[in-house]
Design an enzyme around this catalytic site. Structure first.
Site, PDB file in Angstrom:
ATOM      1  N   ASN A 198       0.878  -1.176   0.000  1.00 29.56           N
ATOM      2  CA  ASN A 198       0.000   0.000   0.000  1.00 29.56           C
ATOM      3  C   ASN A 198       0.911   1.220   0.000  1.00 29.56           C
ATOM      4  O   ASN A 198       1.496   1.543   1.022  1.00 29.56           O
ATOM      5  CB  ASN A 198      -0.902  -0.032   1.246  1.00 29.56           C
ATOM      6  CG  ASN A 198      -1.737   1.230   1.378  1.00 29.56           C
ATOM      7  OD1 ASN A 198      -1.817   2.029   0.439  1.00 29.56           O
ATOM      8  ND2 ASN A 198      -2.357   1.407   2.531  1.00 29.56           N
TER       9      ASN A 198
ATOM     10  N   LYS B  11       0.140   4.203  -0.185  1.00 35.39           N
ATOM     11  CA  LYS B  11      -0.474   5.401   0.433  1.00 35.39           C
ATOM     12  C   LYS B  11      -0.245   6.603  -0.495  1.00 35.39           C
ATOM     13  O   LYS B  11      -0.201   6.416  -1.715  1.00 35.39           O
ATOM     14  CB  LYS B  11       0.070   5.601   1.854  1.00 35.39           C
ATOM     15  CG  LYS B  11      -0.103   4.328   2.700  1.00 35.39           C
ATOM     16  CD  LYS B  11       0.139   4.491   4.162  1.00 35.39           C
ATOM     17  CE  LYS B  11      -0.068   3.144   4.844  1.00 35.39           C
ATOM     18  NZ  LYS B  11       0.078   3.220   6.315  1.00 35.39           N
TER      19      LYS B  11
ATOM     20  N   HIS C 281      -9.324   1.289   5.356  1.00 32.75           N
ATOM     21  CA  HIS C 281      -8.014   1.429   6.015  1.00 32.75           C
ATOM     22  C   HIS C 281      -8.172   2.351   7.221  1.00 32.75           C
ATOM     23  O   HIS C 281      -8.966   3.290   7.200  1.00 32.75           O
ATOM     24  CB  HIS C 281      -6.991   1.991   5.016  1.00 32.75           C
ATOM     25  CG  HIS C 281      -5.594   1.938   5.540  1.00 32.75           C
ATOM     26  ND1 HIS C 281      -5.119   2.854   6.450  1.00 32.75           N
ATOM     27  CD2 HIS C 281      -4.589   1.058   5.324  1.00 32.75           C
ATOM     28  CE1 HIS C 281      -3.861   2.535   6.758  1.00 32.75           C
ATOM     29  NE2 HIS C 281      -3.525   1.440   6.097  1.00 32.75           N
TER      30      HIS C 281
ATOM     31  N   GLU D  54      -6.493   4.729   8.213  1.00 33.84           N
ATOM     32  CA  GLU D  54      -6.293   6.157   7.908  1.00 33.84           C
ATOM     33  C   GLU D  54      -7.566   6.736   7.306  1.00 33.84           C
ATOM     34  O   GLU D  54      -7.899   7.905   7.551  1.00 33.84           O
ATOM     35  CB  GLU D  54      -5.079   6.320   6.973  1.00 33.84           C
ATOM     36  CG  GLU D  54      -3.785   6.049   7.730  1.00 33.84           C
ATOM     37  CD  GLU D  54      -2.647   5.489   6.900  1.00 33.84           C
ATOM     38  OE1 GLU D  54      -2.691   5.553   5.656  1.00 33.84           O
ATOM     39  OE2 GLU D  54      -1.686   4.966   7.512  1.00 33.84           O
TER      40      GLU D  54
ATOM     41  N   GLU E  12      -4.838  -4.902  11.030  1.00 30.96           N
ATOM     42  CA  GLU E  12      -3.783  -3.909  11.217  1.00 30.96           C
ATOM     43  C   GLU E  12      -3.986  -3.173  12.538  1.00 30.96           C
ATOM     44  O   GLU E  12      -4.827  -2.265  12.625  1.00 30.96           O
ATOM     45  CB  GLU E  12      -3.829  -2.873  10.086  1.00 30.96           C
ATOM     46  CG  GLU E  12      -3.630  -3.465   8.713  1.00 30.96           C
ATOM     47  CD  GLU E  12      -3.111  -2.427   7.734  1.00 30.96           C
ATOM     48  OE1 GLU E  12      -2.138  -2.737   7.056  1.00 30.96           O
ATOM     49  OE2 GLU E  12      -3.653  -1.316   7.685  1.00 30.96           O
TER      50      GLU E  12
ATOM     51  N   GLY F 173       3.169   2.207  10.711  1.00 37.37           N
ATOM     52  CA  GLY F 173       4.127   3.283  10.472  1.00 37.37           C
ATOM     53  C   GLY F 173       4.928   3.677  11.698  1.00 37.37           C
ATOM     54  O   GLY F 173       5.605   4.699  11.712  1.00 37.37           O
TER      55      GLY F 173
ATOM     56  N   SER G 296       4.035  -2.214  10.191  1.00 37.22           N
ATOM     57  CA  SER G 296       5.497  -2.293  10.276  1.00 37.22           C
ATOM     58  C   SER G 296       6.057  -3.650   9.842  1.00 37.22           C
ATOM     59  O   SER G 296       7.048  -4.128  10.398  1.00 37.22           O
ATOM     60  CB  SER G 296       5.980  -1.916  11.684  1.00 37.22           C
ATOM     61  OG  SER G 296       5.596  -0.585  12.001  1.00 37.22           O
TER      62      SER G 296
END
Ligand SMILES: O=C[C@H](O)COP(=O)(O)O
Length: 253
Positions: A9, A11, A95, A97, A167, A173, A213
């Protein structure tokens, strides 16, 4: 035996030349698709070109989001029809985010999952808890709720085809990975939720990725877990070398 799915991904990263370089380097280096599914989920402006360039190779191209409607007055949005027409095959939905920054709800995620199936796109549905939820021992309930809401109204056959990406938000991240045991514990629970909510065949078939990660140094251990069938990777999917190491690991599990 479930086939592993390694999805990068990107992003909101890369410019066109960087995307091109990555694809040229990796498209013929990824293992064949009967060994492992390799997917790059790229920003919308790159999709058409990347689909064209990867035709006939084992590397598949996915989107990172879409609207659930086919068309209409939704300024700034992209529809499933548009993605399908381009030749995109996967789409990341819900996701964290999108949920956190753009306030996407479980109901919207569910509508998007239905829209994906209506247009023959494979949804990668993201679920996961915050650090506060983990510390309050709410991980399993929270993830269970997200999975059930995402799968609501699907046929058993459709539910068996989704990819669920677990996730934990605190591991995205941050360089802080869930231990392989922590990740597998939640993935095992997700499979049980699918068994109870849909049926045991769907639970056996559904692919559950871990994300947060993931990198070449920890991917083998994560993928060796009983209920982890791949990875959804952000940072470590941005360089071709690193992405190729991840898909190579997927081949062995
Ligand atoms: O979609 C990917 C995840 O958000 C994980 O990102 P990360 O690998 O950079 O932690």
């Amino acid at each position: 035996m479930r086939k592993q799915v390694i999805a990068g991904n990107w992003k909101m990263n890369k410019v066109h030349t960087e995307a091109e370089d990555f694809i040229q380097t990796s498209k013929n280096e990824v293992p064949s698709s009967d060994q492992v599914e390799s997917v790059i989920c790229a920003p919308f402006p790159f999709l058409q070109k990347l689909v064209e360039e990867t035709k006939g190779t084992p590397l598949e191209i996915g989107a990172q989001n879409m609207h659930f409607e086919e068309k209409g007055a939704f300024t700034g949005e992209v529809s499933p029809v548009m993605l399908k027409e381009l030749g995109v095959t996967y789409v990341v939905l819900g996701h964290s985010e999108r949920r956190e920054i753009f306030k996407e709800t479980d109901e919207e995620v569910n509508k998007k999952v239905h829209a994906a199936f209506n247009h023959n796109l494979t949804p990668i549905i993201c679920v996961g808890e915050t650090l506060d939820q983990r510390e309050a021992d709410q991980t399993m309930d929270h993830v269970e709720g997200q999975v059930k809401k995402a799968l609501e109204g699907l046929t058993d056959e459709q539910a068996a085809k989704v990819i669920i990406a677990y996730e934990p938000i605190w591991a995205i991240g941050t360089g802080r990975t869930a231990t392989s045991e922590q990740a597998n514990e939640v993935c095992t629970h997700i499979r049980k939720v699918v068994a109870d909510f849909v049926n045991s065949d769907a639970a056996e078939a559904v692919r559950i990725q871990y994300g947060g990660s993931v990198k070449p140094a920890n991917v083998d251990e994560l993928l060796s877990q009983s209920d982890i069938d791949g990875a959804l990777v952000g940072g470590a999917s941005l360089e071709a070398d690193s992405f190729l190491k991840l898909v190579e690991a997927g081949k062995h599990e």
